[in-house]
Enzyme design. Structure first.
Site, PDB file in Angstrom:
ATOM      1  N   TYR A  36      50.170  65.570  29.064  1.00  0.00           N
ATOM      2  CA  TYR A  36      51.088  66.289  29.960  1.00  0.00           C
ATOM      3  C   TYR A  36      50.878  65.896  31.419  1.00  0.00           C
ATOM      4  O   TYR A  36      51.714  66.178  32.278  1.00  0.00           O
ATOM      5  CB  TYR A  36      50.926  67.809  29.817  1.00  0.00           C
ATOM      6  N   LYS A  84      42.744  63.295  16.751  1.00  0.00           N
ATOM      7  CA  LYS A  84      43.460  62.337  15.892  1.00  0.00           C
ATOM      8  C   LYS A  84      42.693  61.017  16.018  1.00  0.00           C
ATOM      9  O   LYS A  84      43.235  59.968  16.383  1.00  0.00           O
ATOM     10  CB  LYS A  84      44.911  62.223  16.383  1.00  0.00           C
ATOM     11  N   ASP A 116      46.758  66.868  12.073  1.00  0.00           N
ATOM     12  CA  ASP A 116      47.763  67.101  11.030  1.00  0.00           C
ATOM     13  C   ASP A 116      47.175  67.972   9.913  1.00  0.00           C
ATOM     14  O   ASP A 116      47.836  68.891   9.404  1.00  0.00           O
ATOM     15  CB  ASP A 116      48.322  65.774  10.476  1.00  0.00           C
ATOM     16  N   ASP A 163      48.654  73.126  22.407  1.00  0.00           N
ATOM     17  CA  ASP A 163      49.955  73.744  22.666  1.00  0.00           C
ATOM     18  C   ASP A 163      50.611  74.102  21.334  1.00  0.00           C
ATOM     19  O   ASP A 163      51.089  75.230  21.115  1.00  0.00           O
ATOM     20  CB  ASP A 163      50.812  72.716  23.437  1.00  0.00           C
ATOM     21  N   ASP A 172      50.446  78.039  19.071  1.00  0.00           N
ATOM     22  CA  ASP A 172      51.669  78.751  18.681  1.00  0.00           C
ATOM     23  C   ASP A 172      51.666  79.016  17.179  1.00  0.00           C
ATOM     24  O   ASP A 172      52.063  80.087  16.723  1.00  0.00           O
ATOM     25  CB  ASP A 172      52.918  77.932  19.047  1.00  0.00           C
TER      26      ASP A 172
END
Ligand code: NAD
Length: 357
Positions: free
Chosen positions: A142, A191, A223, A247, A251
């Protein structure tokens, strides 16, 4: 027995409605434990745009920096949606997070037995879940170099994931220290099978774990973690991860806990922490006393626990939240069809009443 100045930003929509209840609960806990909390209100978001034309006034930033902690409601709404990007209420929120150096975002997802039916996931999978997602908040993709270049079919959009050892170390420390206060287990999510930035992330976490021999470190690819969170969320204690993975996973974790109206968060790491419910300004229910104040009240508990290190005080608030739920009190968002519901203030009254006992 302490004396603390607390900044309050009510913001927009349901922000002020739930904000006053968060303040009231803190005043109650102050009286009970002999602390003095002095609350100073500042403008931000749409409320600030309407009064002074910017979403995060300099006065607000200065005042917050001079205080012990910030209790934040929610900002935004349809009225300000079409403003240019730098004037949007959300730009104000990013600005203050950055100004405060809040690099660690903590989001607990606790499944209360009384609300097992509020989630879309089967109760037997959820029962006993208590996960804390520790998300890196000021680095990664980001904030890395990027942009759009080229023309026509050759136009290219680029974002870059960048993490330094120092950035990984400091978020790792928050995760390990927090795990020490919980069940002493950290799952680092990356990852590393594909991304070199994740390989560095993993190496640094392994090195750091040598300083925390009492905390168990495990690793999981993002994942797989997305799948495991809904398959068997009980396996997790603290999850630590990058900005973008956090992020998305936070959620997902919040949905296992049922309503967004229940979930608190803390953004810490700098000298002043920011504590806020994860929900937004909910314009659809604003001004109707329909908002669940428990996310805000839980944020006040996080302020006490992580901002002021007042652990017994935070425990007392969390126990009061459990108690009102146990007694069957429900706002609309957590009620089963046909169940009796109460309003924002009545729910907060019930928490305050239990704290006074
Ligand atoms: P939202 O979280 O405001 O609302 C989503 C849904 O959840 C709505 O149906 C709402 O009624 C419900 N809800 C939210 N909080 C609730 C509560 N405490 N009790 C009961 N129900 C609750 O998200 P949105 O609708 O996508 O966004 C509305 C505005 O809020 C937008 O302007 C958005 O940019 C802003 N926003 C701000 C923040 C923040 O201030 N940190 C975070 C997210 C969204």
């Amino acid at each position: 027995m302490g004396s603390y100045t607390i900044s309050v930003i009510h913001g927009d929509g349901i922000g002020p409605e739930v904000g006053v209840e968060g303040v009231r609960v803190m005043q109650t806990i102050g009286a009970k434990f002999g602390h003095t909390f002095t609350f100073t209100e500042y403008l931000a978001g749409g409320a600030a745009l309407d009064k002074v034309g910017v979403p995060m006034p300099d006065d607000t930033i200065k005042g917050v920096k001079d205080s012990a902690a910030l209790l934040f409601g929610a900002i935004g709404g349809p009225k300000w949606e079409s403003l240019p990007h730098h004037l949007k209420p959300e730009a104000g929120l990013l600005k203050i997070r950055k100004e405060l150096g809040a690099f660690a975002n903590l989001r607990p997802a606790v499944v209360y037995d009384e609300l097992l039916d509020a989630s879309t996931i089967k109760p037997e999978v959820l029962k006993g879940t208590d996960v804390l997602v520790v998300r890196e908040l000021t680095g990664g993709i980001y904030f890395g170099p990027g942009g759009i270049t080229g023309d026509g079919a050759n136009r290219v959009g680029i974002n870059t994931e960048v993490y330094s050892t120092a950035e990984i170390l400091r978020i790792g420390k928050v995760a390990f220290e927090t795990a020490r206060l919980r069940r002493k287990s950290v799952c680092s999510v990356d990852k590393a099978n594909v991304l070199v930035s994740s390989q560095l992330w993993r190496e640094v976490m392994i090195d750091l774990s040598k300083s925390y021999p009492d905390v168990k470190l495990s690793h999981m690819y993002v994942d797989n973690c997305a799948m495991q969170l809904v398959r068997n969320p009980r396996q997790f204690d603290v999850i630590v991860t990058t900005n973008i993975f956090g992020d998305i996973l936070s959620d997902e974790a919040s949905m296992i806990a049922g309503s967004i109206g229940m979930l608190a968060s803390a953004s810490i790491g700098g000298p002043v922490g920011l504590f806020e419910p994860i929900h937004g300004s909910a314009p659809d229910i604003a001004g109707q006393q329909k908002a669940n104040p428990l996310a805000m009240i839980g944020s006040a508990a996080m302020l006490l626990r992580f901002g002021l290190k007042l652990i017994a005080e935070a425990d007392a608030i969390e126990a009061a939240i459990r108690s009102v739920l146990k007694d069957g009190l429900r706002t609309g968002d957590i009620a089963k069809p046909g169940e009796k519901t109460i309003g924002t203030k009545a729910m907060a009254d019930a928490v305050v009443e239990r704290l006074k006992k």
